[in-house]
Structures are given as structure tokens and as C-alpha cells.
Design a protein around this motif. Structure first.
Motif, mmCIF file in Angstrom:
data_model
loop_
_atom_site.group_PDB
_atom_site.id
_atom_site.type_symbol
_atom_site.label_atom_id
_atom_site.label_comp_id
_atom_site.label_asym_id
_atom_site.label_seq_id
_atom_site.Cartn_x
_atom_site.Cartn_y
_atom_site.Cartn_z
ATOM 1 N N LEU A 44 0.793 -1.255 0.088
ATOM 2 C CA LEU A 44 -0.008 -0.142 -0.160
ATOM 3 C C LEU A 44 0.741 1.392 -0.061
ATOM 4 O O LEU A 44 0.595 2.055 -0.586
ATOM 5 C CB LEU A 44 -1.036 0.148 1.150
ATOM 6 C CG LEU A 44 -2.096 -0.982 1.233
ATOM 7 C CD1 LEU A 44 -2.868 -0.827 2.668
ATOM 8 C CD2 LEU A 44 -3.260 -0.473 0.225
ATOM 9 N N ILE A 66 2.051 1.793 -3.481
ATOM 10 C CA ILE A 66 1.212 2.090 -4.488
ATOM 11 C C ILE A 66 0.757 3.635 -4.038
ATOM 12 O O ILE A 66 0.549 4.328 -4.962
ATOM 13 C CB ILE A 66 -0.143 1.459 -4.316
ATOM 14 C CG1 ILE A 66 0.256 -0.116 -4.634
ATOM 15 C CG2 ILE A 66 -1.317 1.693 -5.296
ATOM 16 C CD1 ILE A 66 -0.865 -1.145 -4.279
ATOM 17 N N SER A 67 0.541 3.903 -2.554
ATOM 18 C CA SER A 67 0.120 5.386 -2.468
ATOM 19 C C SER A 67 1.147 6.047 -2.949
ATOM 20 O O SER A 67 0.982 7.532 -2.990
ATOM 21 C CB SER A 67 -0.014 5.282 -0.808
ATOM 22 O OG SER A 67 1.375 5.345 -0.250
ATOM 23 N N ARG A 84 -4.577 13.072 4.912
ATOM 24 C CA ARG A 84 -3.813 12.327 3.959
ATOM 25 C C ARG A 84 -2.615 11.929 4.418
ATOM 26 O O ARG A 84 -1.424 11.716 3.970
ATOM 27 C CB ARG A 84 -3.933 12.633 2.458
ATOM 28 C CG ARG A 84 -4.934 13.208 1.750
ATOM 29 C CD ARG A 84 -4.977 13.339 0.569
ATOM 30 N NE ARG A 84 -5.188 12.321 -0.257
ATOM 31 C CZ ARG A 84 -6.310 11.434 -0.402
ATOM 32 N NH1 ARG A 84 -7.172 11.970 0.246
ATOM 33 N NH2 ARG A 84 -6.308 10.471 -1.090
ATOM 34 N N TYR A 118 -0.637 8.829 5.172
ATOM 35 C CA TYR A 118 -0.586 7.675 5.248
ATOM 36 C C TYR A 118 0.332 6.783 6.388
ATOM 37 O O TYR A 118 -0.289 5.670 6.543
ATOM 38 C CB TYR A 118 -0.209 7.318 3.479
ATOM 39 C CG TYR A 118 -0.723 6.165 3.166
ATOM 40 C CD1 TYR A 118 -1.826 6.579 2.675
ATOM 41 C CD2 TYR A 118 -0.190 4.688 3.071
ATOM 42 C CE1 TYR A 118 -2.807 5.478 1.939
ATOM 43 C CE2 TYR A 118 -1.179 3.803 2.523
ATOM 44 C CZ TYR A 118 -2.497 3.977 2.075
ATOM 45 O OH TYR A 118 -3.033 3.124 1.567
#
Lengths: 289, 313
Positions: B26, B29-30, B277, B279
Motif C-alpha cells: 500500500l 502504491i500510495s 492524507r 498515510y
């Protein structure tokens, strides 16, 4: 007896007899509720104002002739927004239910039938199931710009493993049956076994789970949108409506209660359908929501 | 017993490893480009390249994964992009409200749900039983934030009995903490009470239909003895499973309840991270929640063996 007599008079309509008819009051009510929200979503543009039309003069009005369910903090018509939101909830619920059932069915069949693939698949499934649904969905919606598609994808991923588990267990128990052994002995290949002999036995219990997934997806979408990780801020999804009106909760409680009541009604209706399917297919008594 | 424990432990380690792989993927991808973010706006292309080499971003995926896993195992969960503080200290600051809320919810759910389930199972299909089953369905269908707002409206605003929002830490006295936890606990418990009551009811009805219960009754055992000594003991497995599932999925449920009641816990941390945001924070929370769930599952599996002697270990 009356029914038998009716059939005797009208013998040539087998397709009509095959449409499942609700047999109990709760099921009829559930079907009616779901249809009502679907019709409202489609008809909203014709019978209600634009859900995004801001009329500051008319903000926070209670139920009235002009605004059937009152208005929100920006003077937008709540009936229009809720009707529109019902469409979003139904779209998300149905899409997530169908997609995760289809994917889960496919993966579950492979895992249950091919034992080597099972080893790898089940580790991934266990891992995904270890992550709380809402957290995983949040992590996925954060990867892209918010939209219906992203929310559906983010809810399908945590739901697929639940289907895989059930399908795999069913395949494992079905494949030991004599008729499968007979089919294998008579030369049917794996594809034939899966498609012709296993699939028809898996679909009824799967339909029970599909309806529960639909109910929980509607709930999860509302939750995601409520915390700002779901639908784009201007979309009138039920979760967004509640989040927007939190600040007016004391002076205008209906702005939160109406969407909340609609949500509860729709989710309950879908769950009642699931319960009735479970009652019909007995064996599918596995997972609740 | 030891072999069983080791096999279950091995399985859990594998699942934790796969979860870490998912979480790390993730990150990738993020993306954005971590080197670009780290370098800031005024860095030249050469600077970014240098930073990329220094951060090891030119390394292959699995090499980076093991490097990352190594730092996580040393307790370094990364740095928040928004506050620039280590994520582990953020989590430590926010742990208490969530922990107390979770404990309160589990205890409340068990205390309320098990008697309800038993009462419903005593006479299946009686009006009481049907009421319990129907209430459970309704409890599943009503979203937590609606329950929360209705409770605040009734008990805090209209009756003025309880605080509207906020949290009093344990250091301010247990009584104060509990006062702030009453409504959040009631909200969060609702679903678990329904789930647990339904499980208890189904399990008890199942067990009560079995031969050994008839034998016990024939030997003259009273209802109370049959219910608790025989039936409940055999339903304990199912109840334990649901309690375990509950502990694990509560970390998801607190997100909404903490938002409604303004509790500064891990759920609120999640929502803040979504807003900003941020992450790394989300990843750390996922890793934490998943590890907790895996550990709880392991403990419950081992408890089974203690509660139900039929499980050979």
C-alpha cells in the motif's frame, strides 16, 4: 387447493410460477422498502428540487409543504438529497454484493478444489481478514480521488475473503460426495466438475451471504462517507448528509434523523431478505452480517 | 500441547508477515515519490536522486520490504507526514481512550448479551424469543452514528445527565472517566450485544436439543444447573469466538463512535489521518489492528482447548 385449481385453469405460464413470491409480511415489506428507495432515486429529479441547490434564506426548515423533509444548513432540500442518497446506497450495496460474490466464488472454487493453490490463497485471505474492514477500506480510498467506483473497490476487497471462506468450506465438503467421485471416474475434467457439479450447489447458500454483504456495504459506505473517506464532499450520500449536518444537530435534529432512519430501513429490509433466503436454503446458515 | 501451540504460533507469524507485505505494498502504491516528498520543493533533480539512493529506493521491492519490516520490528512505525512526530508516540498518546472504551464495551456486551441469549433460548419461538431476534436485527441495521446522536440528544441535551462530548483521562479519577464513557460504550455495545445475544441463543438452543441434556434432566438436575453447568459450558466456545472477533473489530468500530463523541483516541487519530492524507499513520494503525486480531485469535484458540476438553491438543 385454490392454488392447485388456479394452476389447472392456467397451465401454460411456467415462467410466471418460477418468480419467487414473498411468502410473509416482513419479506413483502422488505421488498416494498427496497423498491420504494429505488423508485425515489429514479424519480427524484421529477418530483423534487435539485439536491445541490443552495437557498440560504430557507436554511434549517422543518418538514413542510415546500420542503417535504425540511432543509439542511445550506437551505438544500433534504427530501431531494435523501432520495438521491438512496440511489447511491443501493448502487454501492448491489455492486459490492455482486462483485465480491463473483470474485469470492471464483477464488473459493479454486482454493477448495486445487489444494496447492489453497495454501497460498488462504494465507492472503487470512491476512486481509485480520485487518478491520473500515481501516482497510480507508487505506484504499486514500489511494485515489474519491468516487463511487473507489468506494465500491475499497469495500469489495475486505468482503471477498468472507465469501471465499464459505465457498471453500462448501467445496471441501461437497467434493467428497459420491456423485463427484462418479463424475471424476467417468472422465469429467476439473472445469466440468466445478461448473456443472459444484456451482449449482454453491449458489443458494451464496445468495444468503450476498444479501448480508449488500446490507453491510450500505452501512460501511455511510460510515466511510461520514468520516470523510467515502463519497466526494458535495455528493448527497447518506453518510455525507449526516456528516454535513452534525453541527446543526442540536437546533435541527431531523437533518440527521431522517437520513439515519432511511439508512436503518433500507439495511433492515436487505437483511430481512437475507434471513428469508437463509430460512429457505437452511444449509446456508453460516455467516450473519 | 506444546506442538499445538507451536503450530498455531507459526501460522500466526505467516499471517502477520502477509499483512505486513500488504501494508508495505500500500505504501508503494500510495507512492507519490518518497524521495521527492522528503527533498522538498527547492531540491534539484540531482539532490532527489541522491536522496533516493540514500533512502534505498533504487533497491528491488523485496529488499526494501525486508528493510522496512526490520525497522518496524524494532518499534519504528515511521513518521507522521503531517505532525512530523514518530507514529509510535502518536499512537501511545491516543491509546488510553480507545483502550478504556474497548474494555468497557466488551464487559458491557458480555454482561448484557449472555443473559438475554439464555432467556431467549429457554423458550424458543416464544414472544420473548421473537422479540430478542427482531431487536438484534434492528440493532444491526441502525448505523452507530445515529444511535450516538440520539443518545446525546436524550441523555446529555434533554436530561443533562451526562457530558455531551469529550474524555476524562483515568488520571482524573475512574468515576470521571466512566461518566464520559457511558454513552460511547452504549453506542458501541449495541451491535456487539446483538451479535453476542444471537450467538448465545443459537448455541444454547443447539445444545439444549442434545441427548445429554435430556439425560441430565432425567437425573433430576434443575433448570439452573442444566443451563449453567451443562449448556452454557458447551456454548462457551461460540461465545468466546464472537468476543474475540469483537475485540479485534472494535478498532474499526471506534472510528465512528470516537468521531461522534469527540474522544481523542485511535479512531479519532484515523479520521485525522484521513483528513491530512497522513498515510504512515493509517499503515501503522492497520498493522497494529491486524496484529492485535491475530494475537487475540491465537489466545482464543488456545483458550478453546482449556474450555472444551474434547479438543485434542
Amino acid at each position: 387447493m385454490a392454488e392447485a385449481a388456479g394452476r389447472a385453469r392456467l397451465p401454460v405460464r411456467p415462467w410466471l410460477d418460477r418468480i419467487p413470491r414473498p411468502r410473509s409480511l416482513p419479506v413483502s415489506l422488505a421488498v416494498a422498502t427496497i423498491l420504494l428507495f429505488a423508485v425515489l432515486a429514479v424519480a427524484a429529479p421529477l418530483i423534487a428540487p435539485d439536491p445541490n441547490l443552495i437557498v440560504p434564506r430557507e436554511r434549517l426548515q422543518f418538514v413542510g409543504v415546500r420542503h417535504w423533509l425540511g432543509t439542511d444548513g445550506l437551505g438544500r432540500d433534504l427530501f431531494a438529497r435523501i432520495a438521491h442518497g438512496g440511489g447511491i446506497s443501493l448502487t454501492v450495496g448491489l455492486s459490492v454484493a455482486v462483485l465480491s460474490s463473483a470474485l469470492g466464488l471464483l477464488i473459493g472454487l479454486v482454493a477448495g478444489y486445487f489444494r496447492t493453490a489453497d495454501l497460498v490463497i488462504m494465507r492472503v485471505i487470512d491476512a486481509i481478514m485480520a485487518i478491520p474492514t473500515l481501516l482497510l477500506a480507508v487505506a484504499m480510498t486514500m489511494l485515489a480521488e474519491p468516487s463511487v467506483l473507489v468506494v465500491v473497490a475499497a469495500l469489495v476487497v475486505p468482503d471477498v475473503p468472507k465469501v471465499v471462506r464459505v465457498i471453500r468450506a462448501d467445496v471441501l465438503s461437497l467434493r467428497t460426495r459420491t456423485y463427484i467421485t462418479a463424475a471424476v471416474a467417468s472422465g469429467t475434467g476439473p472445469a466440468g466438475i466445478l461448473a456443472v457439479h459444484l456451482l449449482p450447489n454453491l449458489l443458494p447458500p451464496l445468495s444468503v451471504q450476498t444479501s448480508y454483504i449488500c446490507a453491510s456495504a450500505i452501512l460501511q459506505e455511510a460510515g466511510l462517507s461520514f468520516i470523510g473517506a467515502g463519497m466526494p464532499a458535495e455528493t448527497p450520500s447518506w453518510g455525507v448528509i449526516v456528516a454535513e449536518n452534525r453541527q446543526y444537530f442540536v437546533s435541527a435534529p431531523w437533518t440527521i434523523l431522517f437520513p439515519g432512519m432511511c439508512m436503518a430501513a433500507l439495511i433492515l429490509a436487505v437483511m430481512v431478505l437475507g434471513d428469508s433466503l437463509r430460512g429457505r436454503y437452511g444449509a446456508g446458515a453460516h455467516a450473519g452480517p | 500441547m506444546l506442538a499445538y501451540v507451536l503450530i498455531r504460533l507459526g501460522g500466526s507469524v505467516i499471517v502477520v508477515a502477509v499483512v505486513s507485505l500488504i501494508v508495505f505494498s500500500l505504501t508503494v502504491i500510495s507512492g507519490g515519490d518518497p524521495a521527492l516528498i522528503f527533498a522538498g520543493d527547492i531540491a534539484s533533480a540531482a539532490d532527489v536522486e541522491a536522496i533516493r539512493l540514500r533512502m534505498g529506493l533504487d533497491q528491488p521491492f523485496f529488499k526494501r520490504f525486508f528493510g522496512w519490516a526490520f525497522t518496524v520490528l524494532h518499534g519504528n512505525l515511521g513518521t507522521s507526514l503531517f505532525t512530523s512526530t514518530p507514529v509510535s508516540s502518536l499512537i501511545r498518546q491516543r491509546l488510553e481512550p480507545t483502550a478504556t472504551l474497548t474494555v468497557a464495551t466488551i464487559v458491557t456486551s458480555i454482561v448484557v448479551a449472555v443473559p438475554i441469549g439464555i432467556m431467549a433460548a429457554l423458550r424458543p419461538d416464544s414472544w420473548l424469543d421473537q422479540l430478542v431476534v427482531a431487536s438484534c436485527s434492528v440493532a444491526f441495521a441502525v448505523p452507530g452514528f445515529i444511535v450516538g446522536y440520539v443518545l446525546i440528544y436524550l441523555f446529555s441535551l434533554k436530561l443533562g445527565l451526562l457530558p455531551v462530548q469529550g474524555y476524562a483521562p483515568l488520571s482524573s479519577g475512574l468515576g470521571n472517566t466512566l461518566r464520559t464513557l457511558v454513552l460511547p460504550t452504549a453506542t458501541l455495545s449495541l451491535v456487539y450485544v446483538a451479535l453476542l445475544a444471537r450467538t448465545t441463543r443459537a448455541g444454547m438452543i443447539d445444545v439444549l436439543a442434545q441427548d445429554f441434556i435430556r439425560t441430565a434432566r432425567a437425573k433430576g438436575a434443575g433448570t439452573v444447573r442444566i443451563m449453567f453447568r451443562h449448556a452454557l459450558r458447551n456454548t462457551a466456545n461460540a461465545i468466546l469466538t464472537v468476543v474475540g472477533l469483537g475485540i479485534a473489530s472494535l478498532l474499526g468500530g471506534v472510528v465512528i463512535v470516537e468521531t461522534v463523541f469527540g474522544l481523542p483516541g485511535l479512531g479519532r487519530l484515523t479520521v485525522d489521518a484521513v483528513m491530512n492524507r497522513d498515510y504512515p499513520v493509517i499503515q501503522a494503525l492497520i498493522l497494529l489492528a491486524a496484529s492485535l486480531k491475530i494475537v487475540v485469535n491465537l489466545v482464543i484458540d488456545l483458550l478453546y482447548a482449556v474450555v472444551d476438553r474434547r479438543i485434542e491438543v
